[in-house]
Design a protein around this motif. Structure first.
Motif, PDB file in Angstrom:
ATOM      1  N   PRO A 106     -22.622   7.766 -18.306  1.00 15.73           N
ATOM      2  CA  PRO A 106     -21.839   8.781 -17.578  1.00 15.73           C
ATOM      3  C   PRO A 106     -21.337   9.884 -18.501  1.00 15.73           C
ATOM      4  CG  PRO A 106     -20.482   6.861 -18.002  1.00 15.73           C
ATOM      5  CD  PRO A 106     -21.851   6.528 -18.536  1.00 15.73           C
ATOM      6  N   ALA A 107     -22.234  10.798 -18.879  1.00 10.84           N
ATOM      7  CA  ALA A 107     -21.909  11.797 -19.894  1.00 10.84           C
ATOM      8  C   ALA A 107     -21.888  13.197 -19.323  1.00 10.84           C
ATOM      9  CB  ALA A 107     -22.939  11.723 -21.029  1.00 10.84           C
ATOM     10  N   SER A 108     -21.179  14.099 -20.006  1.00 10.82           N
ATOM     11  CA  SER A 108     -21.028  15.466 -19.511  1.00 10.82           C
ATOM     12  C   SER A 108     -22.243  16.336 -19.773  1.00 10.82           C
ATOM     13  CB  SER A 108     -19.792  16.113 -20.150  1.00 10.82           C
ATOM     14  OG  SER A 108     -19.934  16.135 -21.558  1.00 10.82           O
ATOM     15  N   GLY A 109     -23.173  15.903 -20.612  1.00 11.16           N
ATOM     16  CA  GLY A 109     -24.299  16.759 -20.975  1.00 11.16           C
ATOM     17  C   GLY A 109     -25.542  16.559 -20.158  1.00 11.16           C
ATOM     18  N   ARG A 140     -20.335  22.895 -19.526  1.00 14.00           N
ATOM     19  CA  ARG A 140     -20.226  21.467 -19.836  1.00 14.00           C
ATOM     20  C   ARG A 140     -21.345  21.010 -20.754  1.00 14.00           C
ATOM     21  NH1 ARG A 140     -15.999  23.640 -17.616  1.00 14.00           N
ATOM     22  NH2 ARG A 140     -14.479  22.083 -16.925  1.00 14.00           N
ATOM     23  N   ILE A 141     -22.524  21.616 -20.646  1.00 17.41           N
ATOM     24  CA  ILE A 141     -23.608  21.276 -21.569  1.00 17.41           C
ATOM     25  C   ILE A 141     -23.267  21.764 -22.974  1.00 17.41           C
ATOM     26  CG2 ILE A 141     -26.023  21.744 -22.139  1.00 17.41           C
ATOM     27  CD1 ILE A 141     -26.430  21.893 -19.024  1.00 17.41           C
ATOM     28  N   THR A 201      -4.943  23.402 -18.917  1.00 16.52           N
ATOM     29  CA  THR A 201      -5.913  23.227 -17.835  1.00 16.52           C
ATOM     30  C   THR A 201      -7.048  22.274 -18.200  1.00 16.52           C
ATOM     31  OG1 THR A 201      -7.299  25.084 -18.580  1.00 16.52           O
ATOM     32  CG2 THR A 201      -5.466  25.590 -17.086  1.00 16.52           C
ATOM     33  N   LEU A 202      -7.177  21.932 -19.490  1.00 12.77           N
ATOM     34  CA  LEU A 202      -8.262  21.093 -19.993  1.00 12.77           C
ATOM     35  C   LEU A 202      -9.635  21.723 -19.760  1.00 12.77           C
ATOM     36  CD1 LEU A 202      -6.971  17.560 -18.930  1.00 12.77           C
ATOM     37  CD2 LEU A 202      -6.570  18.791 -21.054  1.00 12.77           C
ATOM     38  N   ALA A 203      -9.671  23.038 -19.619  1.00  9.47           N
ATOM     39  CA  ALA A 203     -10.933  23.774 -19.479  1.00  9.47           C
ATOM     40  C   ALA A 203     -11.358  24.296 -20.849  1.00  9.47           C
ATOM     41  CB  ALA A 203     -10.762  24.942 -18.513  1.00  9.47           C
ATOM     42  N   PRO A 204     -12.672  24.288 -21.143  1.00  6.91           N
ATOM     43  CA  PRO A 204     -13.158  24.828 -22.422  1.00  6.91           C
ATOM     44  C   PRO A 204     -13.126  26.362 -22.401  1.00  6.91           C
ATOM     45  CG  PRO A 204     -14.995  24.057 -21.097  1.00  6.91           C
ATOM     46  CD  PRO A 204     -13.759  23.711 -20.329  1.00  6.91           C
TER      47      PRO A 204
END
Length: 492
Positions: A96-99, A353-354, A375-378
């Protein structure tokens, strides 16, 4: 401990280590994302990133290539997507990964292959977001024309670089302003965080589905079987005419299934990802394929194939012809403006996210994985992506973009399918929330075969540009990634 070059290129991460990256809840710019998305939001992400591109824009590109047989093209693209979706579902249930495809390839095949997949994904996401934002400009102009009798000036909705009969043409003084505005709005929304973005997206997706149901219902009132004659004028491969045929149209359409990968990119922000990510992929695929076929049949039945070529805001134009009134076209244009907003939003989200995942592994600079404490947004990541997407959307003709998006998607999908076979061999006893039927080989090899089949009919220009992009990616890996890899620093 030193490694051979081949060993460094093929070093892999364990599935447990990859899942461990995603286990936190974020905080204070630490580089962790927040698990805030449920199954419904996840399915809406997939549908939001997919429905819109293939229907609102690609019909005008694909129908001239295949005629009414474009329905076969949708089925072929849908088959390839379905086979790959099942492969994604198995890997997502255990990693379960974000990439998404990047992370799966890192665990199964190795670092260098993962980097190349990452490059393919970045290419497809950036160009897909740019292409859809360009299409948004057409429907926005159509909406303004019907609603207020005002059109955006031609030089403010036309690109600088246009594909002409003799190659590139430069139209100095032109730029496409609406895509830049759209991307800016997406940027502000994404900087507020994934939960807020997902909520807005879900609302827009429900509106989008309602609009497409409305279009189909109205278009079927003018359905004529005469519009399907001749049904397959160019055959499967063009009958000797380059760039024509069912396969060529399938290659153009395939980019629109990018939304399936977007579901997997959200793995780090999903509640119960081992259950919800594979289920989200499969549910999104079913909704998308059913919607595409219904709208494609309705559109082809309502209008001769020859009229799709060069048609701006195509579905809206069809409704106006069918009803002889402006309000159905106005309603559809308004729905398309909302729909394409969601496609662009989710596509940009997927790319950020990638980049986050690749940066977290040390293969690109760390600034791409820094997140906002609030916000925990990049933040840097999102701004950089939006600047690039906005510039491409503002200055480049969309005709250059569709096949390149399909190429990147098909390569990434093929490697994901191969990854299932490798993972079954490397970790046969790993717990899997979803397991492919018919053994480890049947569906993955069928997926690769269909993807290669579709790729075989893409243009030489597409292959040339793709080769240049991959060459630049390889250069970047050897200049930076191979030396800064976290696996290299751990000695793994």
């Amino acid at each position: 401990m030193s490694q051979t070059l081949l060993g460094r290129l093929m070093r892999t991460k364990s599935a447990d280590a990859e899942a461990g990256h995603e286990g936190g809840h974020g905080g204070h710019g630490s580089g962790e994302l927040n698990r805030s998305l449920g199954l419904f939001s996840l399915v809406m992400l997939g549908v939001g990133a997919t429905i819109g591109t293939g229907i609102f824009f690609a019909m005008g590109e694909a129908v001239p290539k295949a005629g009414p047989a474009v329905i076969y093209s949708f089925l072929i693209a849908g088959l390839a997507a379905a086979l790959t979706a099942l492969c994604y579902a198995e890997l997502a249930s255990s990693i379960p990964a974000s990439g998404s495809a990047y992370s799966y390839t890192y665990v199964t095949i190795g670092e260098f292959a993962a980097y190349i997949v990452g490059a393919c994904l970045l290419l497809e996401y950036a160009l897909a977001a740019s292409a859809t934002s360009i299409g948004w400009s057409e429907y926005l102009n159509n909406f303004l024309s019907h609603a207020f009798g005002w059109e955006i000036p031609e030089n403010l909705r036309s690109p600088l670089i246009v594909s002409g009969e003799n190659g590139n043409e430069m139209h100095w003084g032109n730029f496409n302003l609406p895509p830049m505005i759209l991307v800016t709005m997406c940027c502000f929304l994404l900087l507020r965080g994934s939960k807020e973005s997902a909520t807005v997206n879900a609302i827009m997706v429900l509106i989008k589905i309602a609009i497409l149901v409305f279009f189909s219902a109205v278009a079927f009132t003018a359905f004529s079987t005469e519009h399907f004659k001749p049904f397959n004028p160019y055959g499967l491969t063009g009958n000797g005419v380059e760039g024509k045929g069912v396969l060529a149209a399938a290659g153009t359409i395939f980019f629109s299934f990018i939304g399936l990968d977007t579901v997997a990119t959200a793995g780090a922000e999903v509640k119960n990802p081992k259950r919800n990510v594979p289920l989200g992929i499969i549910l999104a695929l079913l909704i998308v394929v059913a919607s595409y076929i219904a709208v494609a049949v309705a559109a082809m039945g309502a209008q001769p194939a020859a009229e799709f070529d060069g048609q701006e805001a195509g579905l809206s134009a069809i409704l106006e012809k069918v009803t002889g009134q402006g309000w159905p076209a106005l309603l559809l244009s308004a729905g398309a403006v909302i729909s394409v907003f969601s496609v662009t939003l989710v596509t940009i989200y997927g790319q950020t996210r990638i980049l986050f995942a690749i940066s977290r592994d040390g293969l690109i600079p760390r600034s791409f994985r820094q997140v906002s404490p609030k916000t925990l947004a990049p933040v840097f990541n999102t701004i950089a992506v939006c600047i690039m997407v906005g510039l491409i959307g503002g200055f480049v003709d969309s005709g250059y973009l569709w096949d390149m998006v399909s190429m990147g998607t098909l390569v990434a999908f093929s490697l994901v399918s191969i990854g299932v076979i490798v993972m079954r061999y490397k970790a046969p006893n790993m717990p899997r929330g979803f397991k492919l039927p018919f053994g480890a080989w049947t569906i993955p090899l069928a997926s690769v075969a269909v993807c290669v089949w579709i790729m075989s009919d893409l243009s030489k220009t597409t292959y040339t540009v793709f080769a240049i992009w991959i060459s630049l990616a390889i250069l970047g890996y050897f200049l930076y990634g191979i030396h800064h890899s976290k696996l290299a620093n751990k000695g793994d």
